[in-house]
Design an enzyme around this catalytic site. Structure first.
Site, short mmCIF file in Angstrom:
data_model
loop_
_atom_site.label_atom_id
_atom_site.label_comp_id
_atom_site.label_asym_id
_atom_site.label_seq_id
_atom_site.Cartn_x
_atom_site.Cartn_y
_atom_site.Cartn_z
N ALA A 6 0.81 -1.22 0.00
CA ALA A 6 0.00 0.00 0.00
C ALA A 6 0.85 1.27 0.00
O ALA A 6 0.61 2.20 -0.77
CB ALA A 6 -0.95 -0.01 1.20
N ASP A 54 -5.08 2.73 -3.07
CA ASP A 54 -3.78 3.38 -2.99
C ASP A 54 -3.65 4.44 -4.08
O ASP A 54 -3.10 5.52 -3.85
CB ASP A 54 -2.67 2.34 -3.13
CG ASP A 54 -2.78 1.23 -2.10
OD1 ASP A 54 -3.25 1.51 -0.98
OD2 ASP A 54 -2.41 0.09 -2.43
N TYR A 61 2.09 -14.31 2.53
CA TYR A 61 3.12 -15.11 3.18
C TYR A 61 4.15 -14.11 3.72
O TYR A 61 5.25 -13.96 3.20
CB TYR A 61 3.75 -16.09 2.20
CG TYR A 61 2.75 -17.13 1.72
CD1 TYR A 61 2.65 -18.37 2.33
CD2 TYR A 61 1.88 -16.85 0.66
CE1 TYR A 61 1.72 -19.31 1.91
CE2 TYR A 61 0.94 -17.77 0.24
CZ TYR A 61 0.87 -19.01 0.86
OH TYR A 61 -0.05 -19.94 0.44
#
Length: 316
Positions: free
Chosen positions: A34, A257, A104
């Site tokens: 972001a 964003d 992850y």
């Protein structure tokens, strides 16, 4: 420096095929996060931006720094560590308007960010500090870092811009609500979505949400309404600014964003709130047309052309 932002960017893997990821054999590697998305968006719109983060001492980290630097963002405050790897995530485009994301990132390099990674002399040069609700969800030291950087900004009269960017996969609802409300109380400008406002205040009426955020401490609230556009709220004024419908939404991830980059760009260019929100809506719409978090972020001339020469309100 116009804007400084703080947060994690990850390596993004996307299947070259559409559908369930279990059947994918080939993946494209990109980068997304972001805060760096906003930084790159602002850079493309002609502004000076710095990004504060941490990456691993690995090939992914080296590639990421090179890529973001190549987009015109200052990465002098990005540190590398050998104790943790650069985070990764996968984006699964199952079908039109159905894109799923799998992280992850637990124990990633960016999750080791701490107060010592902040340089007050660097931060105080900015006009705006941009932060999101993602970074404080990564670890306790990341939370401490975000509150520290807010204190630095306040002490140096740097305006704090906060996008809640709720990620419940990263922390519990109770802790998320508590911390997001604490940060919102310290922010000058807040850029929430309606769903985030409902999570924080238990209210989904846009006008009531705008007033609640103002009463909570912000001086300016811009409430994202998706394809409808966005509301801006101050103590003196409020208005719904229409969005730009998109015929073909390819990838909605990163649109918020882009919106943040567009709005901050408008403020930096001294636009009034309606025009700044209109620019934000336009940039967000551009992002949805391209696969990838930053690949669809437009240059300033593209945005200006849409806003000044458009023949209709649909982006095709």
């Amino acid at each position: 420096m116009d804007v400084v932002t703080v947060g994690e960017t990850m390596v993004l893997f996307t299947p070259d095929s559409t559908g369930l990821m279990r059947y994918a054999n080939n993946f494209s590697m990109k980068f997304g996060g972001a805060e760096s998305n906003v930084a790159i968006g602002l850079s493309r719109l002609g502004h000076q931006v710095g990004w504060i983060s941490k990456v691993g001492e690995d090939e992914f980290g080296k590639a990421m720094k090179a890529f973001i630097s190549g987009e015109g963002v200052d990465v002098s405050q990005v540190k590398q560590t050998s104790v943790a790897p650069t985070g990764i995530y996968f984006k699964e485009p199952r079908r039109a308007n159905d894109v799923r994301v799998y992280y992850y990132r637990k124990g990633s390099a960016a999750s080791t960010l701490n107060e010592d990674d902040l340089d007050e002399d660097y931060i105080k040069k900015a006009k705006y500090l941009h932060i999101t609700g993602i970074t404080p969800a990564l670890s306790e030291t990341c939370r401490e870092t975000i509150f520290k950087v807010i204190d630095i900004a306040k002490r140096n009269k740097v305006k704090v811009v906060f996008d809640p960017n709720l990620r419940l996969k990263l922390w519990s609802e109770d802790l998320a609500r508590k911390i997001l409300l604490e940060i919102a109380a310290k922010a000058d400008i807040i850029l929430p979505g309606v769903a985030e406002g409902k999570f924080m205040f238990g209210e989904d009426d846009p006008e009531k949400l705008g007033r609640l955020f103002l009463e909570h401490g912000a001086s300016l609230v811009v409430l994202k309404m998706g394809k409808e556009g966005a509301y801006y709220f101050t103590k003196e004024d409020e208005k719904l600014v229409s969005g730009f419908p998109v015929d073909n939404v390819v990838d909605p991830v990163g649109a918020g964003d882009g919106f943040a980059a567009g709005f901050l760009s408008g403020l930096l260019d001294d636009l009034d709130l309606e025009k700044a929100t209109q620019r934000a809506n336009a940039v967000g719409a551009f992002v949805t047309q391209v696969n990838g978090d930053v690949e669809g972020l437009p240059e300033k001339d593209e945005v200006d052309s849409l806003l000044t020469n458009k023949t209709d309100d649909v982006i095709r």
